[in-house]
Scaffold this motif. Structure first.
Motif, short mmCIF file in Angstrom:
data_model
loop_
_atom_site.label_atom_id
_atom_site.label_comp_id
_atom_site.label_asym_id
_atom_site.label_seq_id
_atom_site.Cartn_x
_atom_site.Cartn_y
_atom_site.Cartn_z
N GLN A 189 39.81 7.56 51.77
CA GLN A 189 40.69 7.62 52.94
C GLN A 189 41.92 6.74 52.75
OE1 GLN A 189 39.16 6.09 56.61
NE2 GLN A 189 40.91 6.80 57.80
N ALA A 190 43.12 7.34 52.94
CA ALA A 190 44.39 6.60 52.86
C ALA A 190 44.51 5.83 51.55
CB ALA A 190 44.53 5.67 54.06
N VAL A 191 44.14 6.49 50.46
CA VAL A 191 44.16 5.86 49.14
C VAL A 191 45.02 6.65 48.14
CG1 VAL A 191 42.74 5.29 47.11
CG2 VAL A 191 41.90 4.76 49.40
N LEU A 192 44.92 7.96 48.20
CA LEU A 192 45.52 8.80 47.17
C LEU A 192 47.03 8.68 47.08
CD1 LEU A 192 43.29 11.99 47.59
CD2 LEU A 192 43.15 10.24 45.80
N GLU A 193 47.69 8.29 48.18
CA GLU A 193 49.14 8.10 48.12
C GLU A 193 49.51 6.82 47.37
OE1 GLU A 193 48.07 6.46 52.32
OE2 GLU A 193 47.27 7.85 50.83
N HIS A 194 48.53 5.92 47.18
CA HIS A 194 48.81 4.63 46.57
C HIS A 194 48.45 4.56 45.08
CE1 HIS A 194 49.70 3.02 50.48
NE2 HIS A 194 48.51 3.36 50.94
N VAL A 195 47.80 5.58 44.55
CA VAL A 195 47.38 5.53 43.15
C VAL A 195 48.44 6.17 42.25
CG1 VAL A 195 44.95 5.52 43.77
CG2 VAL A 195 46.08 7.70 43.26
N ALA A 215 38.21 13.15 52.10
CA ALA A 215 39.46 12.46 51.75
C ALA A 215 40.52 12.68 52.82
CB ALA A 215 39.98 12.95 50.40
N GLU A 216 41.47 11.75 52.89
CA GLU A 216 42.60 11.85 53.82
C GLU A 216 43.85 11.40 53.10
OE1 GLU A 216 44.59 9.76 57.73
OE2 GLU A 216 43.12 8.74 56.47
N ILE A 217 44.98 12.04 53.43
CA ILE A 217 46.26 11.65 52.84
C ILE A 217 47.37 11.90 53.85
CG2 ILE A 217 46.94 13.85 51.77
CD1 ILE A 217 47.63 12.14 49.23
N PRO A 218 48.42 11.06 53.88
CA PRO A 218 49.50 11.25 54.86
C PRO A 218 50.47 12.35 54.46
CG PRO A 218 49.95 9.33 53.52
CD PRO A 218 48.59 9.81 53.12
N PHE A 219 51.16 12.86 55.46
CA PHE A 219 52.25 13.82 55.24
C PHE A 219 53.54 13.24 55.82
CE2 PHE A 219 54.38 17.91 56.78
CZ PHE A 219 55.02 18.12 55.58
N HIS A 262 54.54 3.08 53.06
CA HIS A 262 53.78 1.84 53.31
C HIS A 262 53.19 1.36 51.99
CE1 HIS A 262 51.28 5.40 54.00
NE2 HIS A 262 50.22 4.69 53.63
N ASN A 263 53.88 0.43 51.37
CA ASN A 263 53.46 -0.09 50.07
C ASN A 263 52.23 -0.98 50.21
OD1 ASN A 263 55.67 1.05 48.63
ND2 ASN A 263 56.98 -0.54 49.45
N ASP A 264 51.17 -0.62 49.45
CA ASP A 264 49.92 -1.39 49.56
C ASP A 264 49.14 -1.33 48.24
OD1 ASP A 264 48.03 -2.96 50.71
OD2 ASP A 264 46.96 -1.30 51.66
N PRO A 265 49.62 -1.82 47.12
CA PRO A 265 50.93 -2.45 46.97
C PRO A 265 52.08 -1.47 46.71
CG PRO A 265 49.73 -2.61 44.93
CD PRO A 265 48.80 -1.92 45.89
N ARG A 266 51.74 -0.19 46.34
CA ARG A 266 52.79 0.80 46.09
C ARG A 266 52.46 2.11 46.79
NH1 ARG A 266 53.48 0.78 39.66
NH2 ARG A 266 51.20 0.74 39.79
N ASP A 267 53.47 2.94 46.98
CA ASP A 267 53.29 4.21 47.68
C ASP A 267 54.01 5.28 46.88
OD1 ASP A 267 53.04 6.31 49.44
OD2 ASP A 267 53.61 5.18 51.21
N PHE A 268 53.25 6.28 46.36
CA PHE A 268 53.81 7.23 45.41
C PHE A 268 54.11 8.63 45.95
CE2 PHE A 268 51.58 4.20 42.65
CZ PHE A 268 52.55 3.94 41.69
#
Length: 282
Positions: free
Chosen positions: A147-153, A175-179, A184-190
């Protein structure tokens, strides 16, 4: 270290067996060692998140923190409402009570006694590890939460592949991902995903369910809150945090418009804050 975790651990690099003591795990194959502290193995150097505001300022800002939804508000509508993502997630983990469940990017939360909490951060975890190279044997888990992870990897395909590797046959992923969500960098946002893109990411699995996790009203509320805090902060981090919390009090109710039927609108999916997907390993 919990014996349940110890039995399924392996070297994240070569997937061979680990040996060692209370304070260190060692892979004889690739000659690499991993420290362990208070029963928590560290396969990566953990991130220690720090709030930039401290002391008196931090305490003052805390007074203005926006309210979290109460149980009453969370359950005004039935669990079939598309924006009740938190209920869907709880139902998912409840189905696997007593079984091995992995929470990738747990963020300090605990989803259950049987859920192994893994994160890059050091707070309230069972182990610190990189989602690109999971330190678990093949077919170790009945379910995985991302959850709320895949945008940061960095390599999202690799992370999904690794989740599938450690999952048992017929095991499930939630799984969950934003649109439509500010960076929101945590530490990065891809990245962000559309519905078609998110489904394509899990093309190697059987899709059991897909939908809106947080709807268009949540997207509008979040963006409005961010915009006003940015506008009124004059590039000051302290002012931004203050206005973020104050505006949160004024706008938190907007997201509940989704529950009044807006999230069922045929166009709601086009401007949702985030999506969820529930898949099964073939």
């Amino acid at each position: 270290m919990d014996n349940r975790i110890k039995e399924i651990l392996c070297c994240p690099k070569c997937h061979n067996k680990l040996t060692g003591s209370k304070n260190e795990l060692f892979c004889r194959q690739c000659r690499k060692s991993y420290p362990s502290e208070s029963g928590v193995p560290y396969f990566v150097k953990p991130i220690r998140r720090q709030n930039p505001n401290n002391g008196l300022i931090k305490r003052i800002l805390k007074l203005f923190k926006a309210p979290r939804p109460t149980k009453m508000l969370n359950h005004i509508w039935t669990k079939e409402d598309p924006v009740h993502f938190h209920i869907k997630l709880k139902e998912f983990t409840d189905r696997f009570k007593g079984k091995n469940v992995l929470d990738i990017g747990s963020g300090g939360r605990r989803l259950g006694n049987n859920v192994i909490a893994m994160d890059l951060a050091a707070e309230n975890i069972d182990l610190a590890a990189d989602a690109h190279a999971l330190p678990f044997k093949n077919n170790s888990f009945d379910a995985v939460v991302i959850q709320a992870v895949l945008e940061h990897v960095e390599n999202v395909e690799k992370v999904v592949q690794e989740a599938g590797r450690v999952l048992k046959k017929n095991g499930e992923i939630f799984a969950e991902i934003p649109f439509l969500c500010p960076v929101h960098n945590d530490p990065r946002d891809f990245r962000r995903y559309t519905p078609d893109g998110f489904k394509q990411l899990f093309k190697g699995f059987t899709i059991l369910d897909f939908g809106i996790a947080m709807g268009p009203s949540s997207a509008f509320s979040y963006s409005l809150r961010y915009y006003l805090a940015m506008l009124l902060s004059f590039n000051s981090n302290i002012l931004f945090e203050a206005w973020w919390n104050i505006v949160g009090w004024l706008t938190f109710w907007i997201k509940y418009i989704d529950n009044l039927g807006l999230a069922r609108n045929k166009r709601a999916e086009h401007m949702a804050l985030s999506y969820f997907i529930h898949v099964k390993k073939k």
